[in-house]
Design a protein around this motif. Structure first.
Motif, mmCIF file in Angstrom:
data_model
loop_
_atom_site.group_PDB
_atom_site.id
_atom_site.type_symbol
_atom_site.label_atom_id
_atom_site.label_comp_id
_atom_site.label_asym_id
_atom_site.label_seq_id
_atom_site.Cartn_x
_atom_site.Cartn_y
_atom_site.Cartn_z
ATOM 1 N N SER A 107 0.986 -1.377 -0.062
ATOM 2 C CA SER A 107 -0.037 -0.018 0.041
ATOM 3 C C SER A 107 0.877 1.193 0.011
ATOM 4 C CB SER A 107 -0.961 0.086 1.333
ATOM 5 O OG SER A 107 -0.172 0.079 2.402
ATOM 6 N N GLU A 108 2.240 1.328 0.253
ATOM 7 C CA GLU A 108 3.203 2.320 0.099
ATOM 8 C C GLU A 108 3.960 2.435 -0.931
ATOM 9 O OE1 GLU A 108 3.778 2.232 5.107
ATOM 10 O OE2 GLU A 108 4.969 1.198 3.977
ATOM 11 N N VAL A 109 4.170 1.484 -1.742
ATOM 12 C CA VAL A 109 4.932 1.703 -2.859
ATOM 13 C C VAL A 109 4.231 2.635 -3.815
ATOM 14 C CG1 VAL A 109 6.085 -0.517 -2.738
ATOM 15 C CG2 VAL A 109 4.059 -0.579 -3.955
ATOM 16 N N SER A 110 4.948 3.038 -4.753
ATOM 17 C CA SER A 110 4.490 3.967 -5.868
ATOM 18 C C SER A 110 3.995 3.112 -6.806
ATOM 19 C CB SER A 110 5.732 4.823 -6.375
ATOM 20 O OG SER A 110 5.149 5.832 -7.442
ATOM 21 N N GLY A 111 2.801 3.370 -7.259
ATOM 22 C CA GLY A 111 2.102 2.755 -8.452
ATOM 23 C C GLY A 111 0.721 2.594 -8.254
ATOM 24 N N THR A 112 -0.076 2.351 -9.349
ATOM 25 C CA THR A 112 -1.433 2.152 -9.347
ATOM 26 C C THR A 112 -1.927 0.994 -8.904
ATOM 27 O OG1 THR A 112 -3.470 2.346 -10.645
ATOM 28 C CG2 THR A 112 -1.501 1.308 -11.647
ATOM 29 N N THR A 113 -3.090 1.051 -8.202
ATOM 30 C CA THR A 113 -3.738 -0.212 -7.612
ATOM 31 C C THR A 113 -4.518 -0.802 -8.652
ATOM 32 O OG1 THR A 113 -5.252 1.099 -6.479
ATOM 33 C CG2 THR A 113 -3.145 0.498 -5.114
ATOM 34 N N LYS A 114 -4.755 -0.376 -9.773
ATOM 35 C CA LYS A 114 -5.571 -0.780 -10.641
ATOM 36 C C LYS A 114 -5.425 -2.599 -11.131
ATOM 37 C CE LYS A 114 -7.457 0.208 -15.395
ATOM 38 N NZ LYS A 114 -7.449 1.097 -16.591
ATOM 39 N N LYS A 115 -6.345 -3.077 -11.293
ATOM 40 C CA LYS A 115 -5.989 -4.527 -11.879
ATOM 41 C C LYS A 115 -5.383 -4.666 -12.993
ATOM 42 C CE LYS A 115 -8.609 -8.663 -12.575
ATOM 43 N NZ LYS A 115 -7.673 -9.528 -11.611
ATOM 44 N N SER A 116 -4.270 -5.358 -13.088
ATOM 45 C CA SER A 116 -3.105 -5.259 -14.309
ATOM 46 C C SER A 116 -3.693 -5.957 -15.690
ATOM 47 C CB SER A 116 -1.806 -5.903 -13.857
ATOM 48 O OG SER A 116 -2.223 -7.317 -13.542
ATOM 49 N N LYS A 117 -4.540 -6.769 -15.404
ATOM 50 C CA LYS A 117 -5.235 -7.336 -16.555
ATOM 51 C C LYS A 117 -6.562 -7.967 -16.310
ATOM 52 C CE LYS A 117 -2.737 -11.682 -15.790
ATOM 53 N NZ LYS A 117 -1.707 -12.665 -16.584
ATOM 54 N N LYS A 118 -7.171 -8.686 -17.618
ATOM 55 C CA LYS A 118 -8.486 -9.177 -17.027
ATOM 56 C C LYS A 118 -8.531 -10.552 -16.280
ATOM 57 C CE LYS A 118 -8.661 -11.542 -21.537
ATOM 58 N NZ LYS A 118 -9.607 -11.762 -22.842
ATOM 59 N N GLN A 119 -9.506 -10.778 -15.643
ATOM 60 C CA GLN A 119 -9.223 -11.730 -14.704
ATOM 61 C C GLN A 119 -9.232 -13.292 -15.291
ATOM 62 O OE1 GLN A 119 -9.282 -12.095 -11.550
ATOM 63 N NE2 GLN A 119 -10.383 -13.911 -10.652
ATOM 64 N N LYS A 120 -9.755 -13.494 -16.603
ATOM 65 C CA LYS A 120 -9.607 -14.800 -17.215
ATOM 66 C C LYS A 120 -9.133 -14.621 -18.497
ATOM 67 C CE LYS A 120 -13.620 -16.935 -14.704
ATOM 68 N NZ LYS A 120 -14.656 -17.682 -14.625
ATOM 69 N N GLY A 121 -8.504 -15.789 -19.186
ATOM 70 C CA GLY A 121 -8.174 -15.721 -20.587
ATOM 71 C C GLY A 121 -6.584 -15.333 -20.444
ATOM 72 N N GLY A 122 -5.999 -14.953 -19.428
ATOM 73 C CA GLY A 122 -4.655 -14.282 -19.692
ATOM 74 C C GLY A 122 -3.626 -15.058 -18.726
ATOM 75 N N GLY A 123 -3.762 -16.447 -18.379
ATOM 76 C CA GLY A 123 -2.868 -17.202 -17.712
ATOM 77 C C GLY A 123 -3.294 -16.806 -15.921
ATOM 78 N N ALA A 124 -2.220 -16.660 -15.391
ATOM 79 C CA ALA A 124 -2.344 -16.549 -14.279
ATOM 80 C C ALA A 124 -3.327 -15.253 -13.660
ATOM 81 C CB ALA A 124 -1.079 -16.386 -13.242
ATOM 82 N N ARG A 125 -4.190 -15.438 -12.669
ATOM 83 C CA ARG A 125 -4.867 -14.319 -12.250
ATOM 84 C C ARG A 125 -4.044 -13.389 -11.243
ATOM 85 N NH1 ARG A 125 -10.526 -17.571 -10.939
ATOM 86 N NH2 ARG A 125 -10.445 -18.825 -12.838
ATOM 87 N N HIS A 126 -3.921 -11.983 -11.815
ATOM 88 C CA HIS A 126 -3.358 -10.986 -10.919
ATOM 89 C C HIS A 126 -4.140 -9.726 -10.568
ATOM 90 C CE1 HIS A 126 0.509 -13.097 -10.945
ATOM 91 N NE2 HIS A 126 0.508 -13.302 -11.935
ATOM 92 N N GLY A 127 -3.867 -9.134 -9.528
ATOM 93 C CA GLY A 127 -4.703 -7.869 -9.237
ATOM 94 C C GLY A 127 -3.703 -6.579 -9.661
ATOM 95 N N ALA A 128 -3.159 -5.961 -8.360
ATOM 96 C CA ALA A 128 -2.273 -4.788 -8.939
ATOM 97 C C ALA A 128 -0.719 -5.369 -8.998
ATOM 98 C CB ALA A 128 -2.406 -3.828 -7.632
ATOM 99 N N LEU A 129 -0.297 -4.346 -9.521
ATOM 100 C CA LEU A 129 1.348 -4.758 -9.911
ATOM 101 C C LEU A 129 2.223 -4.285 -8.779
ATOM 102 C CD1 LEU A 129 1.834 -3.632 -13.688
ATOM 103 C CD2 LEU A 129 1.533 -5.947 -12.807
ATOM 104 N N THR A 130 1.625 -3.965 -7.619
ATOM 105 C CA THR A 130 2.163 -3.586 -6.446
ATOM 106 C C THR A 130 2.265 -4.678 -5.524
ATOM 107 O OG1 THR A 130 0.025 -2.630 -5.300
ATOM 108 C CG2 THR A 130 1.684 -0.971 -6.565
ATOM 109 N N ALA A 131 1.746 -5.788 -5.846
ATOM 110 C CA ALA A 131 1.702 -6.891 -5.038
ATOM 111 C C ALA A 131 3.116 -7.310 -4.977
ATOM 112 C CB ALA A 131 1.027 -8.119 -5.691
ATOM 113 N N PRO A 132 3.476 -8.208 -3.812
ATOM 114 C CA PRO A 132 4.876 -8.428 -3.299
ATOM 115 C C PRO A 132 5.704 -9.452 -4.549
ATOM 116 C CG PRO A 132 3.636 -8.682 -1.496
ATOM 117 C CD PRO A 132 2.673 -8.549 -2.738
ATOM 118 N N ILE A 133 4.866 -10.226 -5.229
ATOM 119 C CA ILE A 133 5.478 -11.139 -5.956
ATOM 120 C C ILE A 133 6.068 -10.370 -7.261
ATOM 121 C CG2 ILE A 133 3.885 -13.004 -5.365
ATOM 122 C CD1 ILE A 133 2.235 -12.591 -8.134
#
Length: 201
Positions: free
Chosen positions: A50-76
Motif C-alpha cells: 500500500s506504500e509503494v509508488s504505483g497504481t492499484t488498478k487490476k493489471s489485466k482481465k481476470q480470465k484468459g490471460g494465464g495466472a490471475r493477478h490484481g495490482a502490480l504493487t503485489a509482493p510477487i
C-alpha cells in the motif's frame, strides 16, 4: 579481600562483594545483550504494497490471460511491496540499576578468579607514542585484547592507544560490561579500583 599490586609488594584491600562474588552467567548474558541492543539504530524501513509508488488498478482481465493477478504493487512483482515490511523500532531492553551493577560486579569477580585482572599503582605514558605503550603492555603480559581502566585518562594515553588494534582505554565513568567481557586482560589502576568500589557500593 586483598589484591596484589603488580610490580610492587603492596596490596590493596577491596570489597568481597565486588571482586569475590559468585559468577551469575544468566544475569551477565542478559545485561550484555541489553547493552548491545541499546546501541542498535533500529532504523530499517521497507514499504508494504500500500506504500509503494504505483497504481492499484487490476493489471489485466481476470480470465484468459494465464495466472490471475490484481495490482502490480503485489509482493510477487518486481517493484512491488514487501510482504512483512520492516519498520523502525527500538531494540532497547529494560535493565534496572541493581541488575546492571550486579552484572558488572559478577564480571569483575570472574576476571579476578581467572587471573585476568591486573592492578597497577598508576598507568600513563610520557609521550603520545605507540611504541611506549606497546612496551608497557608487554611488560604486564596484557595479551592481545587489553582493557586499560584508569581514573582519569590523559590525552597522551588515548593518542598512544588509538593505533593499536584491540587496545581500549576507558575511565571509570566509561566502563561497561561489554568492554569487560570482550577483553583478554583488564589492567586497572589503584585509584580506578577505589572509584569503582564507590560506584558499585
Amino acid at each position: 579481600m586483598e589484591l596484589v599490586i603488580n610490580g610492587s609488594g603492596k596490596k590493596v584491600s577491596v570489597s568481597e562483594a565486588i571482586f569475590g562474588r559468585e559468577f551469575n552467567q544468566d544475569l551477565v548474558q542478559q545485561v550484555v545483550t541489553a547493552y548491545r541492543n541499546a546501541g542498535r539504530s533500529g532504523t530499517k524501513a521497507q514499504k508494504t504494497r500500500s506504500e509503494v509508488s504505483g497504481t492499484t488498478k487490476k493489471s489485466k482481465k481476470q480470465k484468459g490471460g494465464g495466472a490471475r493477478h490484481g495490482a502490480l504493487t503485489a509482493p510477487i512483482f518486481v517493484g512491488g511491496g514487501v510482504t512483512f515490511a520492516a519498520k523502525p523500532r527500538s531494540f532497547a531492553q529494560k535493565v534496572n540499576r541493581k541488575m546492571y551493577r550486579a552484572a558488572v560486579m559478577s564480571i569483575l569477580s570472574e576476571l579476578n578468579r581467572q587471573n585476568r585482572l591486573t592492578i597497577v599503582e598508576a598507568f600513563d605514558v610520557d609521550a603520545p607514542k605507540t611504541s611506549g605503550l606497546v612496551a608497557k603492555l608487554a611488560d604486564l603480559k596484557a595479551g592481545k585484547r587489553p582493557l586499560l581502566v584508569v581514573e582519569d585518562a590523559s590525552e597522551n594515553l588515548y593518542l598512544a592507544a588509538r593505533n593499536i588494534p584491540y587496545v581500549e582505554v576507558r575511565d571509570v565513568l566509561g566502563l561497561d560490561p561489554v568492554a569487560l567481557v570482550a577483553s583478554d586482560t583488564v589492567v586497572m589502576t589503584e585509584d580506578a579500583v577505589k572509584k569503582i568500589e564507590e560506584w558499585l557500593a
